[in-house]
Scaffold this motif. Structure first.
Motif, PDB file in Angstrom:
ATOM      1  N   SER A 191      20.841 -80.941 -53.223  1.00  0.00           N
ATOM      2  CA  SER A 191      20.816 -81.666 -54.494  1.00  0.00           C
ATOM      3  C   SER A 191      20.236 -83.053 -54.316  1.00  0.00           C
ATOM      4  O   SER A 191      19.592 -83.578 -55.220  1.00  0.00           O
ATOM      5  N   ALA A 192      20.426 -83.659 -53.149  1.00  0.00           N
ATOM      6  CA  ALA A 192      19.842 -84.981 -52.903  1.00  0.00           C
ATOM      7  C   ALA A 192      18.326 -84.888 -52.821  1.00  0.00           C
ATOM      8  O   ALA A 192      17.618 -85.753 -53.323  1.00  0.00           O
ATOM      9  N   GLU A 238      16.857 -84.374 -56.342  1.00  0.00           N
ATOM     10  CA  GLU A 238      16.854 -85.557 -57.179  1.00  0.00           C
ATOM     11  C   GLU A 238      15.732 -86.512 -56.806  1.00  0.00           C
ATOM     12  O   GLU A 238      15.242 -87.251 -57.643  1.00  0.00           O
ATOM     13  N   SER A 270      12.276 -87.641 -56.419  1.00  0.00           N
ATOM     14  CA  SER A 270      10.966 -87.215 -56.888  1.00  0.00           C
ATOM     15  C   SER A 270       9.897 -88.020 -56.162  1.00  0.00           C
ATOM     16  O   SER A 270      10.133 -89.137 -55.734  1.00  0.00           O
TER      17      SER A 270
END
Length: 93
Positions: free
Chosen positions: A32-33, A36, A38
């Motif tokens: 998830s890190a 996130e 971009s």
């Protein structure tokens, strides 16, 4: 003087979630890190800017080899880059 004697050392308590769940939790946290985070530029923007700068360097180098001053060559390269970026954005789009 009274000295206190250390009591029995507590036994190691296992992780309440278990090693399997702890490993999957850390893997999902890292996934998830990374999802996130971009990139600073998209591939399209990086390609447009790269080609624009290469064209500007080419025009500036050719202007300098033509016998103009280095200031005029840098200015010609900057103008070529500025003119090429919007055109490339439309063409590569």
């Amino acid at each position: 003087m009274v000295t206190s004697q250390p009591g029995p050392t507590p036994a190691h308590t296992p992780d309440p979630t278990g090693p399997e769940l702890a490993a999957s939790a850390s893997a999902s946290a890292s996934a998830s890190a990374s999802a996130e985070a971009s990139p600073l530029l998209s591939v399209h923007s990086a390609l447009v800017l790269l080609i624009g700068v290469l064209l500007g360097v080419l025009v500036g180098g050719l202007t300098y080899l033509d016998g103009n001053s280095s200031v005029a060559s840098v200015l010609a390269g900057a103008v070529a880059t500025g003119a090429a970026v919007p055109v490339l954005h439309r063409l590569i789009g």
